[in-house]
Design a protein around this motif. Structure first.
Motif, PDB file in Angstrom:
ATOM      1  N   GLU A  39      -8.818  61.102 -25.955  1.00  0.00           N
ATOM      2  CA  GLU A  39      -7.948  61.615 -27.015  1.00  0.00           C
ATOM      3  C   GLU A  39      -8.186  60.888 -28.340  1.00  0.00           C
ATOM      4  O   GLU A  39      -8.304  61.509 -29.394  1.00  0.00           O
ATOM      5  N   ASP A  40      -8.276  59.556 -28.273  1.00  0.00           N
ATOM      6  CA  ASP A  40      -8.440  58.778 -29.500  1.00  0.00           C
ATOM      7  C   ASP A  40      -9.795  59.042 -30.161  1.00  0.00           C
ATOM      8  O   ASP A  40      -9.922  59.009 -31.388  1.00  0.00           O
ATOM      9  N   ALA A  48     -17.586  67.545 -31.912  1.00  0.00           N
ATOM     10  CA  ALA A  48     -18.426  68.201 -32.926  1.00  0.00           C
ATOM     11  C   ALA A  48     -17.740  69.420 -33.542  1.00  0.00           C
ATOM     12  O   ALA A  48     -17.967  69.739 -34.704  1.00  0.00           O
ATOM     13  N   ILE A  49     -16.890  70.109 -32.766  1.00  0.00           N
ATOM     14  CA  ILE A  49     -16.276  71.346 -33.291  1.00  0.00           C
ATOM     15  C   ILE A  49     -14.837  71.136 -33.756  1.00  0.00           C
ATOM     16  O   ILE A  49     -14.171  72.086 -34.163  1.00  0.00           O
ATOM     17  N   ALA A  50     -14.356  69.887 -33.711  1.00  0.00           N
ATOM     18  CA  ALA A  50     -12.936  69.619 -33.979  1.00  0.00           C
ATOM     19  C   ALA A  50     -12.470  70.183 -35.319  1.00  0.00           C
ATOM     20  O   ALA A  50     -11.357  70.674 -35.432  1.00  0.00           O
ATOM     21  N   CYS A  51     -13.305  70.113 -36.329  1.00  0.00           N
ATOM     22  CA  CYS A  51     -12.911  70.596 -37.659  1.00  0.00           C
ATOM     23  C   CYS A  51     -13.489  71.975 -37.951  1.00  0.00           C
ATOM     24  O   CYS A  51     -13.622  72.356 -39.121  1.00  0.00           O
ATOM     25  N   LYS A  52     -13.850  72.722 -36.911  1.00  0.00           N
ATOM     26  CA  LYS A  52     -14.428  74.066 -37.082  1.00  0.00           C
ATOM     27  C   LYS A  52     -15.582  74.088 -38.081  1.00  0.00           C
ATOM     28  O   LYS A  52     -15.506  74.764 -39.124  1.00  0.00           O
ATOM     29  N   LYS A 110       1.572  64.846 -33.943  1.00  0.00           N
ATOM     30  CA  LYS A 110       1.823  65.914 -32.981  1.00  0.00           C
ATOM     31  C   LYS A 110       0.765  67.028 -33.108  1.00  0.00           C
ATOM     32  O   LYS A 110       0.229  67.518 -32.121  1.00  0.00           O
ATOM     33  N   GLU A 111       0.450  67.384 -34.352  1.00  0.00           N
ATOM     34  CA  GLU A 111      -0.583  68.417 -34.580  1.00  0.00           C
ATOM     35  C   GLU A 111      -1.927  67.954 -34.033  1.00  0.00           C
ATOM     36  O   GLU A 111      -2.669  68.734 -33.429  1.00  0.00           O
ATOM     37  N   VAL A 122      -6.221  68.292 -29.979  1.00  0.00           N
ATOM     38  CA  VAL A 122      -7.070  67.673 -28.952  1.00  0.00           C
ATOM     39  C   VAL A 122      -7.005  68.484 -27.654  1.00  0.00           C
ATOM     40  O   VAL A 122      -8.031  68.804 -27.049  1.00  0.00           O
ATOM     41  N   ILE A 123      -5.790  68.850 -27.270  1.00  0.00           N
ATOM     42  CA  ILE A 123      -5.617  69.612 -26.027  1.00  0.00           C
ATOM     43  C   ILE A 123      -6.274  70.987 -26.148  1.00  0.00           C
ATOM     44  O   ILE A 123      -6.974  71.450 -25.242  1.00  0.00           O
TER      45      ILE A 123
END
Ligand SMILES: Nc1ncnc2c1ncn2[C@@H]1O[C@H](COP(=O)(O)OP(=O)(O)O)[C@@H](O)[C@H]1O
Ligand SMILES: [Mg+2]
Length: 229
Positions: free
Chosen positions: A116-117, A174-178, A132-133, A138-139
């Motif tokens: 998660e971190d 790699a895709i976290a920020c689209k 929270k966001e 992450v989930i």
């Protein structure tokens, strides 16, 4: 209208060469590469080990030390040449607009940090999300890359995961920020065949959902045949 906008071209390389300085002399690792990547496209770069694939990827990402590397040509992204960007400009693009999946899924993760971190790091850097966001994102990401129990995996350390799961986490980062572009450097090489197929499915799913352009680097022609446009 510029060609870039007209043809949905996201990234355009013009005559890109990269050479490394060894004992005072420069040797070419990549010479005179031209390519373009469009929206919704998977472009494969194929070649034997040592032919310069990873060097091309790290050149696009601006990851070379200028003291020992000479780079020429143009890397046009959104109409601007990334090769002219300073470190601050590159940091805004890397991870946010261009995501990279590195070759080795184990060494790309920090062994001392929970999953998660590690995913949150990139959200911390590039977004203004609340705690929270970030957790929810992450989930959502772990779910998108096919992790069966995202809450549990989010709380684990890399050594507790299989190679395939680690590679899914790397993809999630790699895709976290689209990003508009994803560069995947041998994303399946370290994995066994059934897991390889699953990871390629994940990449295709992301391309469909996010409309990203993907550069898929591989030495495996089977992977190319199955995946590339
Ligand atoms: N930092 C570096 N300094 C000097 N030579 C390098 C460096 N990185 C890669 N090389 C050399 O450049 C060539 C291309 O390497 P690489 O891009 O890793 O190939 P590939 O990813 O296609 O296997 C190889 O001969 C490699 O030894
Ligand atoms: Mg390589």
């Amino acid at each position: 209208m510029s060609r870039l906008v007209e043809d949905n071209v996201l990234l355009e390389l013009n005559d890109v060469s990269t050479s490394f300085k060894i004992s005072g002399q420069y040797y070419d690792a990549v010479s005179h590469v031209n390519l373009e990547v469009k929206k919704d496209e998977i472009l494969a770069i194929v070649g034997e080990s040592g032919c310069g694939k990873s060097t091309l990827a790290t050149t696009i990402m601006g990851l070379h030390n200028p003291d020992v590397t000479h780079i020429s040509g143009q890397v046009l992204f959104e109409g601007r040449d990334l090769l002219q960007f300073d470190e601050k400009g590159l940091n805004e693009v890397r991870g946010a607009k261009i995501g990279m999946i590195f070759q080795d899924p184990l060494s790309a993760l920090n062994p001392l940090k929970r999953i998660e971190d590690q995913i949150k790091e990139v959200l911390d850097y590039h977004t203004e999300m609340t705690a929270k966001e970030k957790h929810d994102r992450v989930i959502e990401l772990l779910d998108q890359v096919g992790i069966v129990n995202p809450e549990r995996t989010a709380n684990q350390f890399p050594h507790e995961l299989s190679g395939g799961m680690r590679q899914r986490v790397i993809i999630a980062i790699a895709i976290a920020c689209k990003p508009d572009i994803i560069i995947a450097d041998e994303p399946t090489t370290a994995l066994d065949v059934t897991i390889q197929a699953q990871i390629l499915d994940v990449l295709r799913g992301i391309q469909r959902e996010n409309h990203a352009g993907i550069i898929l680097i591989t030495h495996d022609l089977g992977v190319v045949a199955e995946t590339a446009d």
